[in-house]
Design a protein around this motif. Structure first.
Motif, PDB file in Angstrom:
ATOM      1  N   UNK A 159       0.854  -1.185   0.000  1.00 12.01           N
ATOM      2  CA  UNK A 159       0.000   0.000   0.000  1.00 12.01           C
ATOM      3  C   UNK A 159       0.888   1.231   0.000  1.00 12.01           C
ATOM      4  N   UNK A 160       0.539   2.151  -0.844  1.00 11.87           N
ATOM      5  CA  UNK A 160       1.314   3.380  -0.863  1.00 11.87           C
ATOM      6  C   UNK A 160       0.466   4.509  -0.332  1.00 11.87           C
ATOM      7  N   UNK A 161       1.105   5.590  -0.007  1.00 15.20           N
ATOM      8  CA  UNK A 161       0.337   6.735   0.471  1.00 15.20           C
ATOM      9  C   UNK A 161      -0.443   7.316  -0.687  1.00 15.20           C
ATOM     10  N   UNK A 162      -1.682   7.603  -0.427  1.00 13.04           N
ATOM     11  CA  UNK A 162      -2.490   8.160  -1.501  1.00 13.04           C
ATOM     12  C   UNK A 162      -2.501   9.671  -1.411  1.00 13.04           C
ATOM     13  N   UNK A 163      -1.943  10.304  -2.369  1.00 18.66           N
ATOM     14  CA  UNK A 163      -2.199  11.725  -2.525  1.00 18.66           C
ATOM     15  C   UNK A 163      -2.193  11.992  -4.014  1.00 18.66           C
ATOM     16  N   UNK A 164      -2.811  13.062  -4.393  1.00 11.85           N
ATOM     17  CA  UNK A 164      -3.088  13.215  -5.821  1.00 11.85           C
ATOM     18  C   UNK A 164      -2.087  14.087  -6.537  1.00 11.85           C
ATOM     19  N   UNK A 165      -1.096  14.548  -5.782  1.00 15.04           N
ATOM     20  CA  UNK A 165      -0.213  15.534  -6.373  1.00 15.04           C
ATOM     21  C   UNK A 165       0.476  15.014  -7.626  1.00 15.04           C
ATOM     22  N   UNK A 166       0.699  13.708  -7.684  1.00 14.89           N
ATOM     23  CA  UNK A 166       1.538  13.201  -8.761  1.00 14.89           C
ATOM     24  C   UNK A 166       0.821  12.813 -10.027  1.00 14.89           C
ATOM     25  N   UNK A 167      -0.494  12.910 -10.050  1.00 13.96           N
ATOM     26  CA  UNK A 167      -1.189  12.423 -11.231  1.00 13.96           C
ATOM     27  C   UNK A 167      -1.425  13.519 -12.264  1.00 13.96           C
ATOM     28  N   UNK A 168      -0.746  14.630 -12.102  1.00 11.81           N
ATOM     29  CA  UNK A 168      -0.875  15.690 -13.102  1.00 11.81           C
ATOM     30  C   UNK A 168      -0.461  15.194 -14.481  1.00 11.81           C
ATOM     31  N   UNK A 169      -0.972  15.825 -15.497  1.00 15.18           N
ATOM     32  CA  UNK A 169      -0.580  15.438 -16.843  1.00 15.18           C
ATOM     33  C   UNK A 169       0.894  15.717 -17.066  1.00 15.18           C
ATOM     34  N   UNK A 170       1.544  14.803 -17.730  1.00 13.29           N
ATOM     35  CA  UNK A 170       2.965  14.974 -17.968  1.00 13.29           C
ATOM     36  C   UNK A 170       3.206  15.791 -19.213  1.00 13.29           C
TER      37      UNK A 170
ATOM     38  N   UNK B   8       2.603   7.844 -11.292  1.00 13.32           N
ATOM     39  CA  UNK B   8       2.799   8.916 -10.315  1.00 13.32           C
ATOM     40  C   UNK B   8       4.105   9.573 -10.690  1.00 13.32           C
ATOM     41  N   UNK B   9       3.994  10.721 -11.302  1.00 17.36           N
ATOM     42  CA  UNK B   9       5.185  11.364 -11.829  1.00 17.36           C
ATOM     43  C   UNK B   9       6.220  11.641 -10.751  1.00 17.36           C
ATOM     44  N   UNK B  10       5.762  12.029  -9.561  1.00 18.40           N
ATOM     45  CA  UNK B  10       6.721  12.380  -8.506  1.00 18.40           C
ATOM     46  C   UNK B  10       7.501  11.181  -8.010  1.00 18.40           C
ATOM     47  N   UNK B  45      -2.839   8.532 -22.658  1.00 18.32           N
ATOM     48  CA  UNK B  45      -1.967   7.885 -21.669  1.00 18.32           C
ATOM     49  C   UNK B  45      -2.248   6.396 -21.530  1.00 18.32           C
ATOM     50  N   UNK B 285      -7.605  18.166 -10.846  1.00 18.98           N
ATOM     51  CA  UNK B 285      -6.148  18.249 -10.913  1.00 18.98           C
ATOM     52  C   UNK B 285      -5.764  18.935 -12.228  1.00 18.98           C
TER      53      UNK B 285
END
Lengths: 188, 289
Positions: A159-170, B8-10, B45, B285
């Motif tokens: 299980x990973x920490x869920x936060x949405x910051x990383x799902x932005x479009x690349x 997850x880009x980060x 994607x 987002x």
């Protein structure tokens, strides 16, 4: 024969301690329990065998079981035993038909219905049936374990920490293909 | 396509981020080369993920190529190969089937727009369906099954999701090797199931308003148009089970060059998308970009 170091994912000349650690890690990952009722159980078993052989080779005659304790289909009899046998063979439609023909719906009946659903990837129906089986016979380890792990299909991914910051479009560029933003954005 | 299959880009390294971007740009270029300029608009994607999933063997080195969105600077693109061509063909087929679907569903203007776009991509669709007849047959068959399940107001989320999951599974047909295909079939089945159910969750408020079919409305007893806390937990668990199954298949796949990206998408990307859809922050987002 594959290079045992490669199988265990460690560099040549690794210490026995490190080999043991890598082995334990892999053995936990591919353990038959993780692949119970998984359509790829046979492939996981093969992988496990390969890991065991590699480990045996590197530790020179260390004893490990090669996954033979797995397979619990034998020792069942009667029509539900037949259902288990059909599931084992991968004949899910046949198993379901057989199951539906049985009028006595005991805990095992619901459990097997759950197994068929799980093998199909129908996780919601699997969980429902496992819960019924576990409620009818709360002392049966097989049923309670299935009900407990139904939520993850038997396989636990970390299980990973869920936060949405990383799902932005690349690189959401082509959908706004002709936009003028290219002039201000530079090359990224 | 849904745009739910994201990394997850980060949690990707700089180099992995560059590879991911290069695959996306490579797919866009491949679409143009195979189907002409307008096919570039179909790049997405989800199909970039398919490219990484089907990839085998050595890492391909990116090339510099022209991008019409950034005409003054060249971009890195992964070169076209068998897998890239296949991903491009699937992109065209799945996009066109989605447009065909939209012609029946949504409002008047959407229907018109879908009909117009379909005409734009008519030749591309003909070419792709001729090249990938087997896959196209499965898509047609499963979508017909899905709409008949919808008409029957199917109460099982598993059965409704099964049609779409089986459809996506057909994309593993790229591989001739049986074991490899089986692993990727299982992985794609559960990614498909994840997509269908996440989409159902996101559309629930809208479908409640319009009265359109949504499996969650029939499977659970809704309160004020939303899932109860207990039902919600159960639902999240069943979608999570699909992510686990996809992960169980990924672990058995042989090493490939860009495995870290696949790992990131399944272990980090899918859970993050599911949770952001569940708390309503998914579409928000990227605002202010």
């Amino acid at each position: 024969m594959k290079d045992p170091y490669e199988v265990l994912g460690v560099p040549h000349g690794t210490s026995e301690e490190e080999i043991k650690k890598a082995y334990r890690e892999l053995a936990r990952k591919y353990h038959p329990d993780n692949y119970a009722n998984n359509p790829l159980a046979d492939l996981a078993q093969e992988k496990m065998k390969e890991i065991n052989e590699a480990y045996d080779m590197l530790t020179k005659g260390g004893t490990t079981d090669s996954g033979s304790s797995y397979s619990n289909s034998s020792g069942y009899s009667g029509s539900l035993g037949e259902v288990r046998r059909l599931i084992q063979l991968g004949n899910l439609d046949g198993a379901e038909a057989k199951l539906n023909a049985i009028a006595n719906h005991n805990a095992e009946w619901y459990y097997l219905r759950g197994v068929i659903a799980q093998r199909r990837g129908w996780m919601d129906e699997a969980a429902q049936n496992f819960r019924i089986a576990a409620n009818m016979e709360p002392t049966n380890f097989e049923y309670t374990r299935a009900a407990g792990t139904a939520g993850n299909g038997g396989y636990t991914y970390r299980q990973t920490q869920y936060d949405n910051s990383g799902t932005d479009d690349l690189c959401n560029c082509c959908s706004t293909l002709m936009c003028l933003n290219c002039l201000c954005n530079g090359c990224r | 396509m849904f745009g739910y299959v994201l990394p997850r880009r980060d949690k990707l390294s700089e180099a992995e981020n560059d590879r991911y971007r290069a695959a996306y740009c490579g797919l866009c270029r491949c679409l143009k080369e195979r189907y002409g300029f307008r096919a570039r608009f179909l790049v997405n994607y989800d199909m970039t993920f398919l490219y990484f999933l089907l990839q085998e063997g050595q890492a391909k080195q990116p090339e510099r190529c022209f991008c019409p969105a950034k005409p003054f600077c060249k971009k890195d693109c992964l070169p076209p190969d068998g897998v890239m061509d296949y991903a491009a063909d699937m992109t065209v087929l799945l996009s066109c089937w989605k447009l065909r679907d939209a012609r029946h569903d949504d409002g008047f203007f959407k229907r018109m727009a879908a009909g117009f776009c379909l005409r734009l991509y008519k030749r591309a669709f003909q070419k792709a369906s001729a090249a990938r007849g087997k896959e196209n047959c499965v898509f047609a068959e499963q979508l017909a099954r899905l709409s008949s399940l919808e008409e029957q107001r199917c109460e099982s989320i598993d059965r409704a999701a099964d049609a779409f999951a089986t459809l996506l599974k057909a994309c593993a047909g790229y591989h001739a090797d049986e074991n490899l295909r089986r692993m990727k079939e299982l992985l794609l089945y559960h990614v498909g199931r994840f997509l269908y159910l996440t989409d159902a969750l996101e559309d629930l408020p809208k479908d409640n308003r319009t009265g359109a079919y949504n499996p969650l409305r029939y499977r659970y007893r809704l309160q004020d148009g939303a899932l109860t806390q207990a039902d919600r937990e159960q639902f999240m668990e069943t979608v999570d089970a699909s992510i686990s199954m996809a992960a169980s298949a990924l672990e058995l796949l042989p090493e490939t060059a860009d495995r870290a990206i696949l790992h990131n998408i399944i272990y980090n990307g899918l859970p993050a998308v599911l949770h952001s859809v569940a708390d309503g922050s998914f579409r928000k987002r990227g605002t202010g970009k």
